[in-house]
Write an enzyme that holds these catalytic residues in place. Structure first.
Site, PDB file in Angstrom:
ATOM      1  N   ASP A  15       0.813  -1.209   0.037  1.00 27.72           N
ATOM      2  CA  ASP A  15       0.118  -0.014   0.077  1.00 27.72           C
ATOM      3  C   ASP A  15       0.872   1.354   0.030  1.00 27.72           C
ATOM      4  O   ASP A  15       1.813   1.477   0.600  1.00 27.72           O
ATOM      5  CB  ASP A  15      -0.803  -0.124   1.237  1.00 27.72           C
ATOM      6  CG  ASP A  15      -2.063   0.834   1.128  1.00 27.72           C
ATOM      7  OD1 ASP A  15      -2.335   1.457  -0.156  1.00 27.72           O
ATOM      8  OD2 ASP A  15      -3.009   1.089   2.073  1.00 27.72           O
ATOM      9  N   HIS A  32       2.272   3.338  -9.195  1.00 36.17           N
ATOM     10  CA  HIS A  32       2.086   2.083  -9.536  1.00 36.17           C
ATOM     11  C   HIS A  32       3.412   1.400 -10.254  1.00 36.17           C
ATOM     12  O   HIS A  32       3.966   0.226 -10.129  1.00 36.17           O
ATOM     13  CB  HIS A  32       1.020   1.625 -10.203  1.00 36.17           C
ATOM     14  CG  HIS A  32      -0.362   2.093  -9.385  1.00 36.17           C
ATOM     15  ND1 HIS A  32      -0.557   1.454  -8.094  1.00 36.17           N
ATOM     16  CD2 HIS A  32      -1.445   2.727  -9.716  1.00 36.17           C
ATOM     17  CE1 HIS A  32      -1.739   2.223  -7.526  1.00 36.17           C
ATOM     18  NE2 HIS A  32      -2.316   2.702  -8.590  1.00 36.17           N
ATOM     19  N   LEU A 126      10.058 -21.118  -4.433  1.00 36.70           N
ATOM     20  CA  LEU A 126       9.135 -20.116  -3.729  1.00 36.70           C
ATOM     21  C   LEU A 126       7.875 -20.284  -4.063  1.00 36.70           C
ATOM     22  O   LEU A 126       7.418 -20.262  -5.169  1.00 36.70           O
ATOM     23  CB  LEU A 126       9.771 -18.663  -3.522  1.00 36.70           C
ATOM     24  CG  LEU A 126       8.573 -17.465  -3.242  1.00 36.70           C
ATOM     25  CD1 LEU A 126       8.641 -17.568  -1.960  1.00 36.70           C
ATOM     26  CD2 LEU A 126       8.995 -16.293  -3.840  1.00 36.70           C
TER      27      LEU A 126
END
Ligand code: IPE
Ligand code: IPE
Ligand code: MG
Length: 237
Positions: A15, A32, A126
């Site tokens: 955020d 972004h 991962l």
């Protein structure tokens, strides 16, 4: 990083891109874009540290409420991300899973998400979960619906519906619960992220905005986690 155990499953609410763009007097889309750079670095580091699962909140079911310009910038970045990163992620043995409703995505994005999952599905490194068009309540409603369908078909008895049965119907089926939830930008709320999976998560709310969240900040959050006293309702002596 100390020898103490790392979290098995880290979840991050990325955020602060909008506020970062505002601070720098640039368009939100550029905030972004900068955020995607952070995301690349954090994925790489998580893989190098040997973290088992990383779940990133990229786009919520509520984020459709933003302006068409911002939504389309985010959709564009999503495509860019998958086309530019998929080779490296696959090479690093990363297994990608999308959390959220792919059917509700525009066709090109949907295809990119499905391809990423297919291409990396057998990888054993991962476990990278990217939450896109994701909402925790929608996920729980979907799980209830799937269980009800199984019950109607006679595949499961209502009395067999327990926590494990429910969790097997979540997007995160088979993954450990979230150990550490990080939300950048100082906001202290879940915003509908992994409601079920965070039942016993440790929370960390660094004030830094996501585009400025660097490896030092990540290590600091991991170190702080290593010193938390997790009791799960019991007593540790
Ligand atoms: C998070 O940054 C990214 C997404 C929600 C896609 P924001 O865009 O929410 O940043 P702020 O909260 O406006 O600063
Ligand atoms: C949560 O952030 C969603 C993502 C980071 C993708 P928001 O910025 O959308 O959440 P609110 O609106 O501040 O709760
Ligand atoms: Mg925000």
């Amino acid at each position: 990083m100390s020898e103490l155990p790392l979290p098995r499953h880290v979840a991050i609410i990325m955020d602060g891109n909008g506020r970062w763009a505002k601070q720098h007097k640039i368009k939100v889309a550029l905030g972004h874009r900068k955020g995607v750079e952070t995301l690349r670095a954090i994925i790489r580091e998580s893989s190098d540290l040997g973290i088992e699962a990383l779940s990133l909140y990229a786009f919520s079911t509520e984020n459709w409420r933003r302006s068409p310009e911002e939504v389309s910038a985010l959709m564009g970045l999503l495509l860019e991300f998958f086309s530019s990163e998929i080779d490296e992620l696959d090479e690093k043995n990363v297994c990608i899973r999308i959390l959220g409703d792919k059917e509700g995505m525009p066709p090109a994005q949907r295809e990119a998400l499905i391809n990423a999952e297919k291409r990396t599905g057998k990888n054993t490194g991962l476990k990278l979960n990217i939450a896109i068009n994701y909402g925790g309540r929608a996920e729980l409603a979907r799980a209830a619906r799937r269980l009800a369908e199984k019950a109607v078909k006679g595949e499961i008895r209502p009395e067999d519906i327990d926590e494990d049965a429910l969790s097997r119907e979540l997007y995160t089926a088979g993954l450990p619960d979230v150990d550490l939830l990080i939300r950048t930008s100082g906001e202290m709320r879940l915003s509908n992220f992994l409601l079920y999976q965070c039942a016993y998560a440790e929370f960390d709310f660094p004030t830094v905005l996501w585009p400025d969240f660097d490896l030092n900040a990540y290590h600091e959050a991991l170190r702080a986690y290593q010193h938390r006293d997790r009791r799960f309702g019991g007593r540790n002596s």
